[in-house]
Design an enzyme around this catalytic site. Structure first.
Site, PDB file in Angstrom:
ATOM      1  N   GLY A  33       6.887 -15.231   1.943  1.00 43.53           N
ATOM      2  CA  GLY A  33       6.567 -15.857   0.663  1.00 43.53           C
ATOM      3  C   GLY A  33       6.637 -14.851  -0.466  1.00 43.53           C
ATOM      4  N   CYS A  54       6.747 -11.320   7.564  1.00 39.34           N
ATOM      5  CA  CYS A  54       6.684 -10.784   6.194  1.00 39.34           C
ATOM      6  C   CYS A  54       5.346 -11.124   5.548  1.00 39.34           C
ATOM      7  CB  CYS A  54       7.883 -11.292   5.389  1.00 39.34           C
ATOM      8  SG  CYS A  54       8.204 -10.304   3.893  1.00 39.34           S
ATOM      9  N   TYR A  55       5.288 -12.031   4.584  1.00 38.33           N
ATOM     10  CA  TYR A  55       4.003 -12.411   3.995  1.00 38.33           C
ATOM     11  C   TYR A  55       3.053 -12.906   5.081  1.00 38.33           C
ATOM     12  CZ  TYR A  55       0.543 -14.801   1.069  1.00 38.33           C
ATOM     13  OH  TYR A  55      -0.635 -15.203   0.468  1.00 38.33           O
ATOM     14  N   HIS A 111      12.690 -10.103   8.630  1.00 43.32           N
ATOM     15  CA  HIS A 111      13.004 -11.528   8.764  1.00 43.32           C
ATOM     16  C   HIS A 111      13.948 -11.759   9.951  1.00 43.32           C
ATOM     17  CE1 HIS A 111      11.163 -13.095   5.049  1.00 43.32           C
ATOM     18  NE2 HIS A 111      11.372 -11.870   4.604  1.00 43.32           N
ATOM     19  N   GLU A 162      14.770 -14.600  11.131  1.00 41.27           N
ATOM     20  CA  GLU A 162      15.426 -15.907  11.007  1.00 41.27           C
ATOM     21  C   GLU A 162      16.775 -15.853  10.317  1.00 41.27           C
ATOM     22  OE1 GLU A 162      12.490 -15.743   7.436  1.00 41.27           O
ATOM     23  OE2 GLU A 162      12.761 -14.839   9.416  1.00 41.27           O
ATOM     24  N   ASP A 212      26.778 -37.874   9.037  1.00 41.31           N
ATOM     25  CA  ASP A 212      25.417 -38.400   9.039  1.00 41.31           C
ATOM     26  C   ASP A 212      25.414 -39.923   9.137  1.00 41.31           C
ATOM     27  OD1 ASP A 212      24.721 -35.767   8.668  1.00 41.31           O
ATOM     28  OD2 ASP A 212      24.301 -35.975   6.534  1.00 41.31           O
ATOM     29  N   LYS A 255      21.502 -30.581  10.214  1.00 40.74           N
ATOM     30  CA  LYS A 255      22.898 -31.010  10.222  1.00 40.74           C
ATOM     31  C   LYS A 255      23.596 -30.662  11.534  1.00 40.74           C
ATOM     32  CE  LYS A 255      26.358 -32.540   7.516  1.00 40.74           C
ATOM     33  NZ  LYS A 255      26.283 -33.729   6.640  1.00 40.74           N
TER      34      LYS A 255
END
Length: 529
Positions: free
Chosen positions: A64, A95-96, A185, A187, A243, A385
């Site tokens: 954050g 992180c945060y 991070h 991710e 979709d 997606k």
């Protein structure tokens, strides 16, 4: 802050969001490990919401933009920490999120002398239990840092398990409390072994890896049948994109002819697109699909409209009008509206920072008038997606349809800069068809996230044969991206660009120049309007 119950029988991990631009990527990485997860606002979640989640196995605290000491900074509520301790839930702070662990459990955080942003090499420490997070990683590995604060003192009961040249407390662990923190991070794709770190944490949580689309088809269909009554009918707009195609096929399998699919041909589609969608979904699959030719109405209303926002608004309103007219033909039997909501749309509404700033309006059938009084059926709302594509393949949809590039709701209207005319649309359709055909033949289509042509509002001098020409310019755009939030221009092979340019100039009357767009997002957007 409510969190939806995990799908029956599936384990779940909850992500507490503190406003990180990467929070949705944490969710994607977890899903890639075939574990179900959800994202909620970190400071708003309550123990009752956690208790309502079936199969909850662990929590991840996101990064954050705040400092934990800022006035008004977001924090996990004390009663949530009490709940976590009572249940023995593993926690990973990123992180945060790591700094929140320090702030809560007696550590200290301070501002960095210099903000740390970019790739950093991290060294593991020889600590028993460090393999819980770092199993399969080398002694030194590359990560992505993005922070202005860092730990200056570890929390009570924690020990360091990794460091870097600039960060002494790069990763921490309290094995007894099942809590871990990492300053980097995992991710983002810039941390090459980040998914392995997340998988290691999921394994420690004991979360079953049973979230995969092939085994979930019957579950999706059953959920639709439970929601939609035996006499109810569902209407839905179908564009032919992945979709809407996947959603339509699920509805068709669940309720058959009680699903009424409507394809609105607004005159802004690509070459032969409406015919292709009808052939694929109605003739091959058997979906109850009706195609409505409303091209004259759309082009009439768009005449002289050059502002991109106004184009979108005109198209959106007309689409709703046409769709409503067609939906009313179904009559009172229609009780539900199919909407192609995906999980990133849900994340926008539940994240700590809330909906992001509006860069441009989005064309969405969700704006239907309230007096239609339709309930929503959203079979894809739990999916990203790439999961929709995986589900499409599992449903037997042809690969080209599943992996086709996104096409904007306003269609070619926002790929003609300036006034929209039938002549301009015909030119753009032909150029776009050539472009897509050539990159498909060359094998580049599958490496590109989105590719299209733009008709520019300029003319240039050219020479064809012995004659001077003064004709229009086509810009060719192709980007590589995994999430469409950021994108790099695609390094198209020169010989492919040469064939594309040569064919467009020779085969499309009215074009004498082709240019290639090499802008990245940001600062540019993917579309030109």
């Amino acid at each position: 802050m409510a969190a939806a119950a995990a799908p029956k029988g599936h384990d779940s991990v909850l992500i507490l969001d503190f406003g990180s631009q990467f929070s949705h990527l944490i969710a994607r990485r977890i899903r890639e490990c075939h574990v179900y997860c959800e994202l909620v606002s970190g400071p708003d979640v309550l123990p009752a919401a956690l208790d309502a989640i079936g199969g909850l196995k662990g929590l991840i605290l996101s990064g954050g933009p705040n400092s934990v000491y800022d006035e008004g900074a977001p924090h996990v509520k004390k009663e949530v920490w009490d709940y976590v301790k009572s249940k023995g839930l593993p926690v990973l702070g990123i992180c945060y999120g790591m700094q929140e662990l320090a702030h809560t459990f007696g550590g200290e955080v301070k501002a960095c002398e210099h903000r740390e942003y970019g790739k950093t090499d991290v060294k593991r420490k020889a600590v028993e239990g460090a393999d819980i997070l770092f199993k399969g990683l080398s002694e030194e590995f590359t990560v992505w840092m993005s922070h202005g604060d860092k730990l200056s003192k570890t929390p009570v009961g924690f020990e360091d398990i990794a460091l870097s040249d600039s960060t002494e407390h790069c990763a921490i662990m309290n094995k007894e409390s099942k809590m871990f923190g990492i300053q980097f991070h995992p991710e983002v794709t810039h941390t090459p072994q980040g998914t392995q770190i997340i998988k290691n944490f999921l394994d420690f949580c004991g979360a079953k890896s049973d979230w995969n689309m092939t085994s979930l088809i019957d579950e999706f269909i059953s959920n639709i049948q439970k929601l939609v009554g035996p006499d109810d009918h569902v209407i839905g707009a179908v564009s032919g994109g992945v979709d809407s195609s996947v959603a339509a096929i699920l509805l068709n399998r669940a309720i058959g002819k009680r699903f009424h699919a409507i394809l609105v041909d607004n005159g802004l589609l690509r070459k032969k697109e409406s015919d292709e969608v009808v052939e694929r979904l109605r003739n091959k699959v058997g979906i109850n699909l009706r195609c409505v030719d409303a091209s004259e109405k759309f082009l009439g209303e768009l005449k002289g409209v050059t502002d991109p926002e106004k184009k979108r608004k005109v198209i959106g309103k007309l689409f709703i009008d046409v769709f409503q007219e067609e939906a009313e033909k179904v009559g009172s039997k229609a009780a539900y509206l199919l909407q192609g909501t995906l999980y990133p749309d849900v994340i926008e509404s539940v994240s700590y920072k809330g909906p992001s700033a509006t860069i441009k309006s989005h064309h969405n059938v969700g704006g239907l008038p309230a007096h239609m009084n339709l309930k929503l059926v959203e079979p894809l709302r739990d999916l990203f997606k790439d999961e929709v594509r995986e589900l499409g393949m599992a449903l037997g949809i042809e690969k080209h349809s599943v992996w086709r590039h996104p096409f904007p709701g306003p269609g070619l209207a926002i790929r003609i800069i300036g006034d929209i005319t039938k002549e301009g649309l015909d030119i753009l359709r032909e150029a776009d068809a050539i472009f897509l055909e050539e990159i498909t033949k060359s094998g580049d289509y599958g490496k590109i996230g989105q590719a299209f042509c733009v008709l520019l509002p300029v003319k240039s001098v050219g020479v064809m044969g012995d004659s001077r020409t003064y004709e229009k310019v086509i810009a060719v755009r192709a980007v590589a991206t995994s999430d469409y939030m950021t994108a790099d221009w695609y390094p198209m092979p020169y010989e492919v660009l040469g064939r594309i340019s040569n064919r467009i100039i020779n085969e499309v009357r009215g074009i004498n120049r082709v240019v290639y767009d090499i802008s990245s997002k940001p600062p540019a957007t993917i579309e030109w309007e």
